[in-house]
Scaffold this motif. Structure first.
Motif, PDB file in Angstrom:
ATOM      1  N   GLU A   1      15.594 -20.927  40.160  1.00 51.18           N
ATOM      2  CA  GLU A   1      15.416 -22.191  40.884  1.00 51.18           C
ATOM      3  C   GLU A   1      15.754 -22.073  42.370  1.00 51.18           C
ATOM      4  O   GLU A   1      15.607 -23.042  43.123  1.00 51.18           O
ATOM      5  N   SER A   2      16.168 -20.865  42.810  1.00 50.99           N
ATOM      6  CA  SER A   2      16.636 -20.708  44.186  1.00 50.99           C
ATOM      7  C   SER A   2      15.531 -20.366  45.179  1.00 50.99           C
ATOM      8  O   SER A   2      15.768 -20.388  46.378  1.00 50.99           O
ATOM      9  N   PHE A   3      14.326 -20.018  44.717  1.00 48.73           N
ATOM     10  CA  PHE A   3      13.260 -19.675  45.658  1.00 48.73           C
ATOM     11  C   PHE A   3      12.069 -20.612  45.466  1.00 48.73           C
ATOM     12  O   PHE A   3      11.776 -21.060  44.351  1.00 48.73           O
ATOM     13  N   ASP A   4      11.395 -20.903  46.577  1.00 51.60           N
ATOM     14  CA  ASP A   4      10.292 -21.871  46.541  1.00 51.60           C
ATOM     15  C   ASP A   4       9.000 -21.301  47.114  1.00 51.60           C
ATOM     16  O   ASP A   4       8.085 -22.048  47.443  1.00 51.60           O
ATOM     17  N   ASP A   5       8.938 -19.978  47.243  1.00 51.18           N
ATOM     18  CA  ASP A   5       7.708 -19.333  47.687  1.00 51.18           C
ATOM     19  C   ASP A   5       7.161 -18.483  46.552  1.00 51.18           C
ATOM     20  O   ASP A   5       7.859 -18.234  45.557  1.00 51.18           O
ATOM     21  N   VAL A   6       5.946 -17.999  46.678  1.00 51.78           N
ATOM     22  CA  VAL A   6       5.300 -17.237  45.611  1.00 51.78           C
ATOM     23  C   VAL A   6       5.963 -15.871  45.468  1.00 51.78           C
ATOM     24  O   VAL A   6       6.171 -15.152  46.450  1.00 51.78           O
ATOM     25  N   MET A   7       6.305 -15.525  44.232  1.00 50.64           N
ATOM     26  CA  MET A   7       6.844 -14.203  43.911  1.00 50.64           C
ATOM     27  C   MET A   7       5.881 -13.539  42.922  1.00 50.64           C
ATOM     28  O   MET A   7       5.539 -14.116  41.896  1.00 50.64           O
ATOM     29  N   LEU A   8       5.456 -12.328  43.247  1.00 51.11           N
ATOM     30  CA  LEU A   8       4.467 -11.621  42.425  1.00 51.11           C
ATOM     31  C   LEU A   8       5.133 -10.448  41.727  1.00 51.11           C
ATOM     32  O   LEU A   8       5.807  -9.631  42.363  1.00 51.11           O
ATOM     33  N   VAL A   9       4.930 -10.370  40.411  1.00 48.01           N
ATOM     34  CA  VAL A   9       5.475  -9.277  39.606  1.00 48.01           C
ATOM     35  C   VAL A   9       4.310  -8.464  39.047  1.00 48.01           C
ATOM     36  O   VAL A   9       3.507  -8.977  38.274  1.00 48.01           O
ATOM     37  N   LYS A  10       4.224  -7.194  39.445  1.00 47.00           N
ATOM     38  CA  LYS A  10       3.200  -6.289  38.925  1.00 47.00           C
ATOM     39  C   LYS A  10       3.853  -5.378  37.891  1.00 47.00           C
ATOM     40  O   LYS A  10       4.697  -4.555  38.220  1.00 47.00           O
TER      41      LYS A  10
ATOM     42  N   THR B   1       8.253  -8.111  27.419  1.00 50.68           N
ATOM     43  CA  THR B   1       8.230  -8.297  28.870  1.00 50.68           C
ATOM     44  C   THR B   1       7.357  -9.484  29.244  1.00 50.68           C
ATOM     45  O   THR B   1       7.727 -10.314  30.096  1.00 50.68           O
ATOM     46  N   ARG B   2       6.200  -9.592  28.595  1.00 43.68           N
ATOM     47  CA  ARG B   2       5.306 -10.716  28.870  1.00 43.68           C
ATOM     48  C   ARG B   2       5.967 -12.044  28.496  1.00 43.68           C
ATOM     49  O   ARG B   2       5.899 -13.029  29.250  1.00 43.68           O
ATOM     50  N   GLN B   3       6.638 -12.069  27.338  1.00 45.71           N
ATOM     51  CA  GLN B   3       7.310 -13.301  26.912  1.00 45.71           C
ATOM     52  C   GLN B   3       8.471 -13.658  27.844  1.00 45.71           C
ATOM     53  O   GLN B   3       8.693 -14.837  28.154  1.00 45.71           O
ATOM     54  N   MET B   4       9.194 -12.636  28.336  1.00 50.70           N
ATOM     55  CA  MET B   4      10.296 -12.897  29.254  1.00 50.70           C
ATOM     56  C   MET B   4       9.775 -13.467  30.567  1.00 50.70           C
ATOM     57  O   MET B   4      10.346 -14.424  31.125  1.00 50.70           O
ATOM     58  N   LEU B   5       8.678 -12.925  31.062  1.00 47.94           N
ATOM     59  CA  LEU B   5       8.102 -13.438  32.309  1.00 47.94           C
ATOM     60  C   LEU B   5       7.544 -14.848  32.121  1.00 47.94           C
ATOM     61  O   LEU B   5       7.579 -15.665  33.048  1.00 47.94           O
ATOM     62  N   ASP B   6       7.026 -15.139  30.924  1.00 50.15           N
ATOM     63  CA  ASP B   6       6.588 -16.505  30.636  1.00 50.15           C
ATOM     64  C   ASP B   6       7.765 -17.466  30.690  1.00 50.15           C
ATOM     65  O   ASP B   6       7.641 -18.605  31.177  1.00 50.15           O
TER      66      ASP B   6
ATOM     67  N   PRO C   1       7.240 -22.078  38.478  1.00 51.07           N
ATOM     68  CA  PRO C   1       5.829 -21.683  38.466  1.00 51.07           C
ATOM     69  C   PRO C   1       5.420 -20.843  39.667  1.00 51.07           C
ATOM     70  O   PRO C   1       4.297 -20.311  39.678  1.00 51.07           O
ATOM     71  N   ASN C   2       6.303 -20.708  40.670  1.00 50.12           N
ATOM     72  CA  ASN C   2       5.987 -19.845  41.805  1.00 50.12           C
ATOM     73  C   ASN C   2       5.992 -18.368  41.421  1.00 50.12           C
ATOM     74  O   ASN C   2       5.504 -17.531  42.180  1.00 50.12           O
ATOM     75  N   LEU C   3       6.577 -18.056  40.270  1.00 51.66           N
ATOM     76  CA  LEU C   3       6.582 -16.667  39.812  1.00 51.66           C
ATOM     77  C   LEU C   3       5.272 -16.371  39.090  1.00 51.66           C
ATOM     78  O   LEU C   3       4.940 -17.010  38.091  1.00 51.66           O
ATOM     79  N   GLN C   4       4.515 -15.432  39.591  1.00 49.74           N
ATOM     80  CA  GLN C   4       3.243 -15.015  39.010  1.00 49.74           C
ATOM     81  C   GLN C   4       3.335 -13.546  38.616  1.00 49.74           C
ATOM     82  O   GLN C   4       4.017 -12.761  39.290  1.00 49.74           O
ATOM     83  N   TYR C   5       2.656 -13.179  37.547  1.00 49.70           N
ATOM     84  CA  TYR C   5       2.715 -11.780  37.121  1.00 49.70           C
ATOM     85  C   TYR C   5       1.349 -11.292  36.645  1.00 49.70           C
ATOM     86  O   TYR C   5       0.469 -12.078  36.294  1.00 49.70           O
TER      87      TYR C   5
END
Length: 569
Positions: A50-59, A77-82, A89-93
């Protein structure tokens, strides 16, 4: 009348559904029905997300055709990222197959880039179509936030454990691995960690890899306790001023000192502890080095710790470093250019502790380590993090260290001790060594003394080389003398867990968010017993194919006779 009642019920049902959705939009919550709450994130992770408000991309580089174990790691890993994305929702993978390229040249280039960015290759053996093959994979992720990028290693390497156990440990540590990488990218206020100088401690190049790893989450600097800065007003040296400069550091690493600490050094460090400074003492009890065997086949190991004059300080805090050498049959190897032979003076410690600092770590490589003992210190809790194997022995110093032990190890009967303490964590309120002693004076008056510390932690390890990285002399693709990863032995090609152990210790001491506590969680991964599967395979195949078919046939027969009796009447 009935039609109107049905319409009312339908409208009431629709209203309830809308009401539940409206309430759900106001208050976020998730239900985890697993017994061990494996899909419930810790409060520290939620606060971090909850501390960041910009887009974060995980490859995530875990896409492709894998055996069952890596498929499970991929799914977890997929379930953890979900779960992460549900809180922000700013976290995208995305999942990527690094080997899916048009040519082999492009694939090799991608592999080199991933290694340069910090991901480690893993050689995966695969059986397919009656044959076997080896596939290079990178079980990790690259996390990007703003202009910064950091690697997250998803596979925990552990010497002496089965692939299934490694996968299970990796799944247990998924939340910590990903959350810790996010912390490195989003943390703005970084604590200050120092490396003490002034007593012939290890230099910057010898601790370069550990310092580089720490710099992801901390500020890192050297501090020479013997170098005093003069006061700007009267140009005089000030002990109180040196104490203030030392107290700026949140933690201090004392790595393999070889010269004595005088009384002023100990006073400054004692008051540093009393004021809440965390310390990590990496100490040699004896003087011994493999360099001594380069020209002759044996040497005499001599006591060192007594010459450092630290006995009284550490004894007051609750630990004693012994001037002995620990031999262990579970040992790391030495390459004599013909083969790799286990060297009893290089204990290969397999961490058994469930403490978050040591849990699920790879084997740790010690060199000429000395044993530790705990002593009575009121209000101090002692936790043994590293122990020797059940087949170990202590040898008092002076002692002869001979290459003969490499080619003809002593008989097993001599290794009668078990679980010799090699690393101890001290926690609590420590009493000052100078509480009833004469303390230094400044301007003719004794310096102000703090007699008891705040809640604090001290880590003591009976080996100074645990933090020393090797310098490259073997790999022609790297510059000669370049620092290698901490824990990597270039002569045997083995990677040990030294760096993870020390980084976890710093995190445990300085991370107030409690993120490191995630490592102590245990998830019960319920695996099949492979021996029983082989023995009972045919039986269970028959049960799963015949019983459903017979049940349907039986139900058909019963239904036939029931209908016949009913309609014949």
């Amino acid at each position: 009348m009935k039609k109107r009642r049905d319409i009312v019920r339908f409208l009431l049902f629709i209203g309830i559904v809308f009401l539940i959705n409206f309430i759900g939009s106001l208050k976020f919550f998730r239900l985890d029905l697993t017994a061990e709450k494996r899909y419930s994130l810790s409060d520290a992770t939620i606060q971090l997300l909850e501390s960041f408000d910009d887009v974060m991309l995980v490859k995530v580089y875990l896409d492709g055709d894998f055996p069952a174990g890596f498929q499970r790691l991929q799914l977890e890993t997929r379930q953890m990222l979900d779960e992460f994305r549900a809180y922000n929702p700013n976290l995208q993978y995305s999942f990527i197959d690094p080997a899916e390229n048009a040519s082999e040249e492009e694939t090799n280039e991608v592999f080199q880039q991933l290694q340069f960015k910090g991901l480690k290759p893993y050689q995966l053996s695969m059986n397919k179509d009656g044959g076997s093959s080896v596939k290079t994979i990178f079980p990790g992720a690259l996390v990007s936030y703003g202009d910064n990028e950091a690697p997250a290693l998803l596979l925990q390497g552990q010497l002496g454990t089965s692939p299934e156990q490694q996968i299970n440990s990796s799944i247990e540590n998924l939340e910590f691995s990903l959350a810790n990488t996010i912390r490195a990218l989003t943390q703005s206020d970084k604590p200050l960690v120092g490396f003490l100088q002034g007593h012939d401690e290890l230099g910057p190049r010898e601790v370069a890899d550990f310092a580089r790893e720490l710099s992801n989450n901390y500020q890192v600097n050297l501090f020479n306790i013997r170098e005093f800065k003069s006061d700007s007003t009267n140009e005089q040296l000030s002990i109180a001023g040196q104490q203030r400069r030392l107290n700026r550091f949140d933690a201090m690493v004392i790595a393999k000192p070889r010269k004595a600490f005088n009384d002023l050094d100990k006073y400054l460090l004692d008051q540093y502890v009393m004021n809440g400074g965390r310390t990590i003492w990496l100490l040699d009890g004896i003087e011994a080095s493999m360099d001594s065997l380069s020209e002759k086949s044996q040497f005499m190991s001599l006591p060192l710790f007594d010459r450092l004059q630290l006995n009284d300080l550490l004894f007051k805090y609750g630990v004693r470093v012994n001037t002995d050498i620990v031999g262990d049959m579970v040992a790391a190897g030495v390459n004599d250019q013909r083969q790799i032979r286990p060297w009893i003076y290089f204990p290969m410690v397999m961490p058994q502790s469930k403490h978050p600092v040591a849990k699920d770590l790879n084997a740790i490589w010690l060199q000429f380590a000395s044993s530790l003992d705990t002593v009575i210190a009121e209000g101090v809790k002692k936790t043994i993090l590293l122990r020797s194997s059940p087949y170990s022995v202590r040898r008092a110093s002076p002692a002869i260290i001979s290459l003969a032990d490499l080619y003809q190890p002593p008989p097993r009967e001599r290794f009668r001790e078990s679980g010799i303490p090699l690393a101890i964590l001290l926690e609590g309120k420590f009493q000052s060594l100078y509480q009833n002693r004469v303390r230094p004076k400044e301007g003719g008056e004794p310096l102000k003394l703090k007699a008891e510390s705040v809640e604090n932690q001290i880590l003591v390890v009976g080996d100074g080389d645990i933090i020393r990285n090797q310098m490259n002399v073997v790999n022609s693709d790297m510059p000669k003398g370049a620092p290698l990863p901490l824990g990597y032995d270039q002569y045997t090609g083995t990677q040990y867990g030294n760096k993870d152990f020390l980084v976890n210790a710093i995190d445990y001491m300085l991370d107030d968010s409690g993120l490191i506590d995630i490592r102590s969680r245990e998830l019960k991964i319920r695996l099949l017993d492979l021996n029983r599967v082989k023995k009972q395979r045919l039986s269970w195949q028959l049960v799963n194919t015949l019983i459903p078919a017979l049940s349907i046939i039986l139900m058909g027969i019963l239904n036939y006779y029931w209908r016949r009796r009913k309609y014949l009447k």
